[in-house]
Design an enzyme around this catalytic site. Structure first.
Site, mmCIF file in Angstrom:
data_model
loop_
_atom_site.group_PDB
_atom_site.id
_atom_site.type_symbol
_atom_site.label_atom_id
_atom_site.label_comp_id
_atom_site.label_asym_id
_atom_site.label_seq_id
_atom_site.Cartn_x
_atom_site.Cartn_y
_atom_site.Cartn_z
ATOM 1 N N LYS A 182 9.872 49.855 3.841
ATOM 2 C CA LYS A 182 8.743 49.908 2.907
ATOM 3 C C LYS A 182 7.562 49.352 3.684
ATOM 4 C CE LYS A 182 6.156 47.931 0.488
ATOM 5 N NZ LYS A 182 4.653 47.890 0.705
ATOM 6 N N GLY A 241 4.947 52.830 -0.725
ATOM 7 C CA GLY A 241 4.732 52.306 -2.071
ATOM 8 C C GLY A 241 4.091 50.936 -2.015
ATOM 9 N N GLY A 255 3.925 46.726 -2.800
ATOM 10 C CA GLY A 255 4.852 45.600 -2.666
ATOM 11 C C GLY A 255 5.581 45.247 -3.956
ATOM 12 N N PRO A 256 4.822 45.011 -5.027
ATOM 13 C CA PRO A 256 5.494 44.557 -6.262
ATOM 14 C C PRO A 256 6.449 45.595 -6.867
ATOM 15 C CG PRO A 256 3.148 44.055 -6.323
ATOM 16 C CD PRO A 256 3.371 44.924 -5.128
ATOM 17 N N GLY A 294 8.529 47.421 -2.811
ATOM 18 C CA GLY A 294 8.972 46.306 -1.971
ATOM 19 C C GLY A 294 9.985 45.434 -2.701
ATOM 20 N N GLU A 300 9.052 36.564 8.685
ATOM 21 C CA GLU A 300 8.054 36.376 9.745
ATOM 22 C C GLU A 300 6.728 36.165 9.017
ATOM 23 O OE1 GLU A 300 7.850 35.542 13.053
ATOM 24 O OE2 GLU A 300 9.431 37.065 13.133
ATOM 25 N N CYS A 321 -0.826 37.385 13.329
ATOM 26 C CA CYS A 321 -0.228 36.193 12.732
ATOM 27 C C CYS A 321 -0.220 35.028 13.710
ATOM 28 C CB CYS A 321 1.156 36.493 12.191
ATOM 29 S SG CYS A 321 2.062 37.668 13.168
ATOM 30 N N GLU A 352 -4.521 29.973 6.705
ATOM 31 C CA GLU A 352 -4.609 31.194 7.517
ATOM 32 C C GLU A 352 -5.751 32.053 6.965
ATOM 33 O OE1 GLU A 352 -1.347 34.138 7.306
ATOM 34 O OE2 GLU A 352 -1.479 34.152 9.482
HETATM 35 P P1 NAP Z 1 1.684 40.636 1.847
HETATM 36 O O1 NAP Z 1 1.276 40.888 0.454
HETATM 37 O O2 NAP Z 1 2.601 39.532 2.131
HETATM 38 O O3 NAP Z 1 2.249 42.010 2.414
HETATM 39 C C1 NAP Z 1 3.322 42.197 3.322
HETATM 40 C C2 NAP Z 1 4.263 43.274 2.837
HETATM 41 O O4 NAP Z 1 4.971 42.817 1.670
HETATM 42 C C3 NAP Z 1 3.566 44.556 2.390
HETATM 43 O O5 NAP Z 1 4.378 45.665 2.679
HETATM 44 C C4 NAP Z 1 3.442 44.326 0.899
HETATM 45 O O6 NAP Z 1 3.210 45.496 0.169
HETATM 46 C C5 NAP Z 1 4.785 43.717 0.593
HETATM 47 N N1 NAP Z 1 4.851 42.993 -0.676
HETATM 48 C C6 NAP Z 1 3.835 42.439 -1.390
HETATM 49 N N2 NAP Z 1 4.311 41.866 -2.520
HETATM 50 C C7 NAP Z 1 5.660 42.064 -2.514
HETATM 51 C C8 NAP Z 1 6.713 41.715 -3.414
HETATM 52 N N3 NAP Z 1 6.475 41.038 -4.537
HETATM 53 N N4 NAP Z 1 7.971 42.077 -3.094
HETATM 54 C C9 NAP Z 1 8.230 42.743 -1.967
HETATM 55 N N5 NAP Z 1 7.278 43.117 -1.088
HETATM 56 C C10 NAP Z 1 6.003 42.771 -1.352
HETATM 57 O O7 NAP Z 1 0.409 40.433 2.719
HETATM 58 P P2 NAP Z 1 -1.031 41.090 2.421
HETATM 59 O O8 NAP Z 1 -1.379 41.063 0.980
HETATM 60 O O9 NAP Z 1 -1.053 42.413 3.013
HETATM 61 O O10 NAP Z 1 -1.975 40.075 3.194
HETATM 62 C C11 NAP Z 1 -2.293 38.810 2.612
HETATM 63 C C12 NAP Z 1 -2.281 37.709 3.655
HETATM 64 O O11 NAP Z 1 -1.009 37.627 4.269
HETATM 65 C C13 NAP Z 1 -3.215 37.890 4.834
HETATM 66 O O12 NAP Z 1 -4.507 37.495 4.569
HETATM 67 C C14 NAP Z 1 -2.558 37.034 5.863
HETATM 68 O O13 NAP Z 1 -2.910 35.700 5.706
HETATM 69 C C15 NAP Z 1 -1.120 37.206 5.595
HETATM 70 N N6 NAP Z 1 -0.489 38.210 6.479
HETATM 71 C C16 NAP Z 1 0.276 37.764 7.481
HETATM 72 C C17 NAP Z 1 0.860 38.671 8.336
HETATM 73 C C18 NAP Z 1 1.745 38.247 9.448
HETATM 74 O O14 NAP Z 1 2.018 39.035 10.327
HETATM 75 N N7 NAP Z 1 2.239 37.045 9.440
HETATM 76 C C19 NAP Z 1 0.644 40.025 8.181
HETATM 77 C C20 NAP Z 1 -0.146 40.461 7.117
HETATM 78 C C21 NAP Z 1 -0.707 39.527 6.284
HETATM 79 P P3 NAP Z 1 1.670 45.922 -0.090
HETATM 80 O O15 NAP Z 1 1.190 46.485 1.155
HETATM 81 O O16 NAP Z 1 1.736 46.920 -1.157
HETATM 82 O O17 NAP Z 1 0.947 44.677 -0.498
#
Ligand code: NAP
Ligand code: MG
Length: 470
Positions: free
Chosen positions: A170, A201, A203-204, A207, A245, A279, A377
């Site tokens: 996903k 799709g 995340g919520p 995912g 990660e 990250c 972050e």
């Molecule tokens: P995120 O919401 O954690 O997204 C990562 C992945 O998880 C995406 O595929 C996301 O889908 C999915 N996801 C979101 N909610 C979920 C749930 N409840 N259950 C299962 N999967 C779920 O991160 P983001 O919103 O894209 O970014 C927010 C912040 O996260 C950034 O500002 C940054 O600080 C941090 N971040 C860190 C990394 C890293 O490599 N460590 C990478 C990206 C972001 P969707 O795409 O639909 O949200």
């Protein structure tokens, strides 16, 4: 590329179960460039069933054959380099040169490393009167972010396939086109149907359904700490393997005697690369108080070399951030930095361009360790420069966040830098400009995560042991 109007499941593109769509936006001009289906629990279920059905056959495929197919996948990625880089630039906004070198270059190197590791890894060992077999964990649910849309996928799929696991991916909703290209590459490489499956799709919905599915044996997640915590709880309740990660707030420690100009320029470049959306970005620069003003001036000069603009133009070194939400979030942090009393040396909260999700490359001086911009972050092109009194003070500041993913130490000699690095609570440290290594375990101490990716350690995450006593 032309977007697929379906999910890649069981070796073919199948129509989605529901009517919902995801619009893909180019962050440089805010135009909708494509649409893909938004998967539901039903799509996830179909994908997990396909992965389960393919698992026994793939697990029993000799490692040398799995290695050859990962090698074939690598070859397709090489052949389609240009198209992949253009797609990453279109949906993420990464400057084209960086997309070619890093967004495509790194996953090709990672795929190569697993083609070799799958062939050479010892999946069986003798311990006393036992033979220990290293067997694949099963079906992997991979959830990836948008910041390195191909690398994050390959860093999970390549080791999973090398181990003999099958996968349902996903990808992030912001970057589904790169994920669809990857699925095409898997198909073209001749990897058997069901070994790799893709459900686009949100995340919520998709995912969460994937993390919760009882047919998934291991969840491998990369993204925010907030979502990682939820995934960890779901996996814990179901007694599933999990790898997380998560975020970082890595320190770039410049010790007295280091080549200051080099260390500052490299540090600034590390933060500006990928518009600060890495990250392990070295977002906190720690400088001895005697060299502080000199370092601040050097950083201001270095950041001037990162003009932002159209990522397709050759001179552009800084693209937009991925979406409007991230732009607002990053600009909010910049405003917070000003409010809490940090000194703006470059950039600021104002939009540098009329269109596109751009953030001005920003450098803050006089940042104290307790400030929000020194703790959280930001995930944007924002550098915080802090001063320290002595080595112990530098170490306290470096270790003084909830994170521990990356880091760097610069010193007059390797021994001094290594001695300091050994005291840092973090998973990776670059010594005097040491380069990224696709074989080195990548992952976090503290709240930066659980588990490791890349190289033999990354392969180990997808294996479980079975001991036979004789
Ligand atoms: P995120 O919401 O954690 O997204 C990562 C992945 O998880 C995406 O595929 C996301 O889908 C999915 N996801 C979101 N909610 C979920 C749930 N409840 N259950 C299962 N999967 C779920 O991160 P983001 O919103 O894209 O970014 C927010 C912040 O996260 C950034 O500002 C940054 O600080 C941090 N971040 C860190 C990394 C890293 O490599 N460590 C990478 C990206 C972001 P969707 O795409 O639909 O949200
Ligand atoms: Mg999200």
């Amino acid at each position: 590329m032309k977007a697929h109007d379906g999910m890649y499941i069981g070796g073919e593109w199948r129509p989605a179960a529901g009517p919902d769509r995801i619009e893909v936006v180019n962050p440089a001009d805010e135009r909708v460039i494509a649409g893909v289906p938004a998967g539901t629990a039903e799509d996830v279920d179909a994908a997990v069933r396909a992965a389960r059905a393919a698992f026994p056959g793939w697990a029993a495929t000799p490692p040398a054959e799995r290695a050859a197919l990962i090698g074939a996948l690598r070859d397709v990625l090489v052949a389609r380099k240009g198209e992949i880089a253009e797609t990453v630039t279109a949906e993420l906004g990464s400057p084209l040169g960086f997309a070619e070198a890093v967004h495509v270059g790194a996953p090709i190197a990672v795929a190569s490393s697993y083609a070799e590791l799958a062939a050479s890894y010892t999946f069986e060992e003798r311990l006393g009167n036992s033979t220990v077999f290293l067997e694949p964990v099963g079906v992997v649910g991979a959830i990836t972010p948008w910041n390195y849309p191909l690398h994050q996928v390959v860093a999970k799929v390549a080791p999973a396939l090398a181990a003999g696991c099958t996968v349902v991916l996903k990808p992030a909703e912001d970057t589904p086109l790169t994920a669809q290209l990857f699925a095409e590459a898997v198909h073209e490489a001749g990897i058997p149907a069901g070994v790799f499956n893709l459900v686009t799709g949100t995340g919520p919905v998709a995912g969460q359904a994937l993390a919760e599915h009882e047919g998934v044996d291991l969840v491998s997640f990369t993204g925010s700490t907030a979502v990682g915590r939820k995934i960890g709880a779901i996996a814990g309740a179901a007694v599933k393997r999990v790898a997380l990660e998560l975020g970082g707030k890595s320190a770039n420690v410049i010790l007295p005697g280091a080549d200051l100009a080099k260390a500052v320029a490299a540090g600034v470049g590390h933060v500006m690369n990928n518009t600060g959306q890495s990250c392990n970005a070295l977002t906190r620069m720690l400088v001895h108080r005697d060299q502080y003003e000199e370092a601040v001036a050097l950083a201001a000069a270095a950041v001037a070399k990162y003009p932002s603009g159209d990522p397709r133009e050759p001179g552009t070194r800084l693209g937009p951030v991925v979406n409007a939400g991230q732009r607002d979030r990053v600009r909010g942090y910049i405003a917070k930095g000003v409010e809490e009393g940090a000194r703006l040396v470059a950039g600021g909260p104002d939009a540098p361009h009329e269109r596109g999700y751009f953030v001005a490359p920003t450098v803050f001086a006089d940042v104290t360790p307790d400030m929000t911009i020194a703790q959280e972050e930001i995930f944007g092109p924002v550098l915080a420069i802090l001063s320290y009194e002595d080595e112990d003070d530098a170490l306290r500041i470096a270790n003084g966040t909830v994170y521990g993913l990356g880091g760097a130490v610069w010193a007059a000699d390797t021994e001094t830098a290594v001695a300091f690095a050994r005291r840092m609570d973090t998973g990776q440290v670059d010594i005097n400009g040491g380069r990224f290594n696709v074989l080195a375990p990548f992952g976090g101490y503290k709240q930066s995560g659980v588990g490791r990716e890349l190289g033999p350690h990354g392969l180990g995450e997808y294996l479980q042991t079975k001991s036979l006593q004789f």
